[in-house]
Design an enzyme around this catalytic site. Sequence first.
Site, PDB file in Angstrom:
ATOM      1  N   TYR A 114       0.909  -1.088   0.147  1.00 27.91           N
ATOM      2  CA  TYR A 114       0.015   0.273   0.024  1.00 27.91           C
ATOM      3  C   TYR A 114       0.742   1.260   0.184  1.00 27.91           C
ATOM      4  CZ  TYR A 114      -2.942   3.747   1.976  1.00 27.91           C
ATOM      5  OH  TYR A 114      -3.587   4.920   2.461  1.00 27.91           O
ATOM      6  N   ASP A 186      -0.591  -7.684   6.759  1.00 26.87           N
ATOM      7  CA  ASP A 186      -1.618  -6.857   6.471  1.00 26.87           C
ATOM      8  C   ASP A 186      -2.535  -7.680   6.046  1.00 26.87           C
ATOM      9  OD1 ASP A 186      -3.606  -4.972   5.634  1.00 26.87           O
ATOM     10  OD2 ASP A 186      -2.097  -3.523   5.133  1.00 26.87           O
ATOM     11  N   LYS A 211     -11.850  -0.413   6.501  1.00 31.49           N
ATOM     12  CA  LYS A 211     -12.413  -1.144   5.374  1.00 31.49           C
ATOM     13  C   LYS A 211     -13.482  -1.975   5.626  1.00 31.49           C
ATOM     14  CE  LYS A 211      -9.055   1.047   3.254  1.00 31.49           C
ATOM     15  NZ  LYS A 211      -8.142   1.806   4.212  1.00 31.49           N
TER      16      LYS A 211
END
Length: 412
Positions: A114, A186, A211
């Site tokens: 990310y 993650d 999320k």
Amino acid sequence: MRDSNSPSGFATRAIHHGYDPLDHGGSLAPPVHMTSTFVFGSADQGGAIFAGEAPGHVYSRISNPTLDLLEQRMASLEGAEAGLATGSGIGAITASLWTILQPGDEIIVDETLYGCTFSFLHHGLEKFGVIVTHCDLTEPDTLRRAISNRTKVVYFETPANPNMRLVDIDAIAKIAKSADALVMVDNTYATPVLTRPIERGADLVVHSATKYLGGHGDLVGGIVVGCKELIDEIRLYGLKDMTGAVMAPMTAMLILRGLKTLELRMERHCSSAQTVAEALASHPAVASVLYPGLSSFAQRELADLQMTTEAGPAYGGMIALELHGGIEAGKALIDGLSMIHCAVSLGDAETLIQHPASMTHSPYTPEERIRHGISDGLVRLSVGLEAVDDIIADLIVSLDALSAPSLLAAAE
């Protein structure tokens, strides 16, 4: 008091773990403790709580009863001993790594990360003497060749944001353990509904709770889970003293509410994404679709093994796709949609689409994006909870416009 911790079903624990209404005046919904500080009955009690010799809360930057319930529940869902709630997903990552790493230590990370994680590593930790080494962790032998006694952490996402690469958690954990390195995963894309990295040898699991855990686009939060000793260190150093990345009690309440429907929502996200991916794969404007549930996906066998629900394999709600025509075609696809929104984030009830190279992964330079597998033409789709036929129809109308002969000729 009834034992609310004994049921083993995922959905049952997501709804009940750690809370008995009869301990709170019969309130079905857990109370939200909107307080900054906590009162002690005596100086001796305050001193004992400060020293860790007695249970209790001191200050909401360190702990809070509402956050405590969320932390217990997430630890249960991930199969960990303890959890820590933070103000954002990047807060969970930074608080953890500031605690573990020192100047001269090495962290080995996957090629694809990310954008803000990449930025923290290269624009943050490296400035303080931490060595950041990228490896293709989809090939465990690359880690075996790179790892050394200075390696303290091996970090990756699976599936990776945005290009859906999978990493074999079991294989990487085995290699890392041989060098006494911690494994940090993650798990935002998969959630504990699909993947539980602790069960496969990981030491720490982080989430952007913004999320799927929250699930409704109305909060920002993070979670890290692991063994109690390490989580306590992260709480008292990385969170309390280094980052102050504290979650608000109201945010914790919203995530607790989101967890109650997490399994149901993930079932819908997964089934709709599978249908959308199959529909897009044959469209003439689409060069490739990256989705673990497709037979064409290079790591489908690993996906079947590692991404499983209580009912069997499932592949998540995220899709990456490349279009004939590259970045301009991607922009045209996004601009041609009517129901689907162009927005960053993911895991919401609404279907969202974005262009990683110019948005979520813009901290990479163009050269870095090429090196790390994030092409300028990649488009990321977070499949929501709308009727799947409506999602597909919106995409097909925009894709059909892209596949007009004149546009395809111009792209070539």
